[in-house]
Design a protein around this motif. Structure first.
Motif, PDB file in Angstrom:
ATOM      1  N   ASP A   1       0.816  -1.223   0.000  1.00 24.80           N
ATOM      2  CA  ASP A   1       0.000   0.000   0.000  1.00 24.80           C
ATOM      3  C   ASP A   1       0.848   1.270   0.000  1.00 24.80           C
ATOM      4  O   ASP A   1       0.347   2.354   0.327  1.00 24.80           O
ATOM      5  CB  ASP A   1      -0.947  -0.008   1.201  1.00 24.80           C
ATOM      6  CG  ASP A   1      -2.179  -0.862   0.938  1.00 24.80           C
ATOM      7  OD1 ASP A   1      -2.215  -1.541  -0.111  1.00 24.80           O
ATOM      8  OD2 ASP A   1      -3.095  -0.864   1.781  1.00 24.80           O
TER       9      ASP A   1
ATOM     10  N   LEU B   1       1.660   2.096  -2.785  1.00 24.62           N
ATOM     11  CA  LEU B   1       1.142   2.568  -4.068  1.00 24.62           C
ATOM     12  C   LEU B   1      -0.339   2.210  -4.196  1.00 24.62           C
ATOM     13  O   LEU B   1      -0.714   1.034  -4.103  1.00 24.62           O
ATOM     14  CB  LEU B   1       1.915   1.948  -5.236  1.00 24.62           C
ATOM     15  CG  LEU B   1       1.401   2.371  -6.623  1.00 24.62           C
ATOM     16  CD1 LEU B   1       1.582   3.875  -6.840  1.00 24.62           C
ATOM     17  CD2 LEU B   1       2.096   1.593  -7.726  1.00 24.62           C
TER      18      LEU B   1
ATOM     19  N   PRO C   1       0.497  -2.702  -7.466  1.00 18.65           N
ATOM     20  CA  PRO C   1       0.148  -1.821  -6.343  1.00 18.65           C
ATOM     21  C   PRO C   1      -0.630  -2.589  -5.278  1.00 18.65           C
ATOM     22  O   PRO C   1      -1.101  -3.701  -5.519  1.00 18.65           O
ATOM     23  CB  PRO C   1      -0.727  -0.759  -7.014  1.00 18.65           C
ATOM     24  CG  PRO C   1      -1.414  -1.501  -8.116  1.00 18.65           C
ATOM     25  CD  PRO C   1      -0.400  -2.510  -8.612  1.00 18.65           C
TER      26      PRO C   1
ATOM     27  N   TRP D   1       6.307   1.132 -14.465  1.00 20.17           N
ATOM     28  CA  TRP D   1       7.055   1.768 -13.388  1.00 20.17           C
ATOM     29  C   TRP D   1       8.135   2.696 -13.941  1.00 20.17           C
ATOM     30  O   TRP D   1       8.755   2.322 -14.931  1.00 20.17           O
ATOM     31  CB  TRP D   1       7.719   0.684 -12.528  1.00 20.17           C
ATOM     32  CG  TRP D   1       8.414   1.215 -11.319  1.00 20.17           C
ATOM     33  CD1 TRP D   1       9.766   1.363 -11.153  1.00 20.17           C
ATOM     34  CD2 TRP D   1       7.800   1.678 -10.118  1.00 20.17           C
ATOM     35  NE1 TRP D   1      10.021   1.888  -9.923  1.00 20.17           N
ATOM     36  CE2 TRP D   1       8.839   2.090  -9.267  1.00 20.17           C
ATOM     37  CE3 TRP D   1       6.476   1.794  -9.689  1.00 20.17           C
ATOM     38  CZ2 TRP D   1       8.601   2.616  -7.995  1.00 20.17           C
ATOM     39  CZ3 TRP D   1       6.235   2.302  -8.442  1.00 20.17           C
ATOM     40  CH2 TRP D   1       7.297   2.707  -7.599  1.00 20.17           C
TER      41      TRP D   1
ATOM     42  N   GLU E   1      -0.531   9.264  -7.433  1.00 20.48           N
ATOM     43  CA  GLU E   1      -0.456   9.248  -5.969  1.00 20.48           C
ATOM     44  C   GLU E   1       0.348  10.435  -5.442  1.00 20.48           C
ATOM     45  O   GLU E   1      -0.041  11.092  -4.473  1.00 20.48           O
ATOM     46  CB  GLU E   1       0.177   7.941  -5.502  1.00 20.48           C
ATOM     47  CG  GLU E   1       0.348   7.854  -3.983  1.00 20.48           C
ATOM     48  CD  GLU E   1       0.869   6.506  -3.551  1.00 20.48           C
ATOM     49  OE1 GLU E   1       0.046   5.599  -3.373  1.00 20.48           O
ATOM     50  OE2 GLU E   1       2.111   6.344  -3.416  1.00 20.48           O
TER      51      GLU E   1
END
Length: 311
Positions: A202, A204, A236, A245, A252
């Motif tokens: 978490d 992401l 994620p 990535w 976020e």
């Protein structure tokens, strides 16, 4: 034979939990997202009896000798379904169960994997977090999930990570990194160097609004540091099962930055925490699901953290 065993497990779950009949076998899908790397996508939702707590993304990495499981789901039923699906992919021994942090949707399925030769792994702070919150989590979610939570026990790690740790699965080394307080106080990431696949837990969130249960400023700092990890794809903690990535971090970081800036502005204007929680971060509202469930909580936590910053 494997399909027969899976069918038996599904029938057993239906008998034990008749109101969620069929769910154990029907709801769980495990996809190979890179050679020897598997992932399951949870629902973007709150934990409920209907979804059996299945809201987090889960994964597994298969080496030549053994398997590492990454998070186990939000109920024992889901953990068992994960195990049955994984056994359709590989019969190699499960050597490690890695929990990316202490939240129920990531650890309530642990007991499904407990057994001889299995080591549970977590951040150095994970034992403390589970001891402080574990039983409360079970009681609180029992109220909303009822018998779907039957059999859940808190399984703490027996191997902890203070900074980083490499685990050998046989011809395949994975790297675990323990982070400063960010999403929570016990965030851990897992990198499969062979395929460049990062399991971010978490740290992401995609589409699901990020949740601050640790430190807003720590979350921002860790997000910046995560971006330096050399990987090709990320799983994620919540949202789409896999993403490129480090671009996956963009939304976020924008949310956390906007929330921080809004809170600092509100504090400078002398607003109360209630006033700030009602407006901070709202510019981001249309971009995220479950915004109403978490943004005010994030703002309240962030306000307390930022209130006494030096001017």
């Amino acid at each position: 034979m494997l399909r027969i065993l899976t069918a038996i497990l599904t029938v057993a779950a239906a008998l034990l939990f008749p109101s969620v009949a069929g769910a154990a076998g029907a709801f769980f899908a495990l996809a190979e997202i890179a050679p020897g790397v598997f992932a399951h996508q949870g629902e973007t939702a709150l934990m409920t009896r209907d979804n059996l707590g299945g809201i987090a993304n889960l994964g597994a990495i298969v080496g030549e000798d053994a398997i590492a499981v990454i998070d186990t789901g939000g109920s024992l039923i889901q953990g068992r379904a994960f195990l049955a699906a994984l056994r359709e992919k590989s019969q190699k021994p499960i050597r490690y169960v890695i929990n990316t942090h202490a939240h129920p949707d990531h650890v309530f399925g642990n007991a499904a994997f407990a057994g001889p030769g299995v080591t549970f792994v977590g951040h150095k702070n994970l034992p403390r977090a589970l001891a402080a919150r574990g039983e409360h989590y079970v009681a609180a979610f029992r109220a909303t999930m009822g018998d779907a939570l039957d059999g859940v026990t808190i399984v703490p790690p027996t191997l902890t990570v203070a900074e980083s740790l490499a685990l050998d699965l046989g011809g395949r080394e994975i790297e675990l990194v323990a982070w400063r307080t960010a999403h929570s106080e016990a965030d851990l990431t897992v990198l499969d160097r062979k395929t460049g696949t990062l399991f971010a837990g978490d740290l992401l969130f995609l589409q699901h609004v990020p949740v601050v249960d640790g430190s807003l400023l720590g979350f921002l700092d860790v997000a910046d540091r995560l971006a330096a990890i050399k990987a090709e794809r990320v799983v994620p903690g919540h949202g789409p099962m896999v993403a490129p990535w480090p671009k996956a971090l963009d939304d976020e970081r924008a949310y956390l930055s906007h929330l921080t800036a809004d809170l600092r502005a509100a504090i400078r204007k002398g607003e109360s925490v209630r006033e700030a929680a009602g407006t901070a971060g709202n510019e981001e509202k249309s971009k995220w699901r479950l915004f109403e469930d978490y943004n005010a909580r994030n703002a309240t936590a962030g306000f307390a953290e930022l209130e006494w910053e030096s001017p």
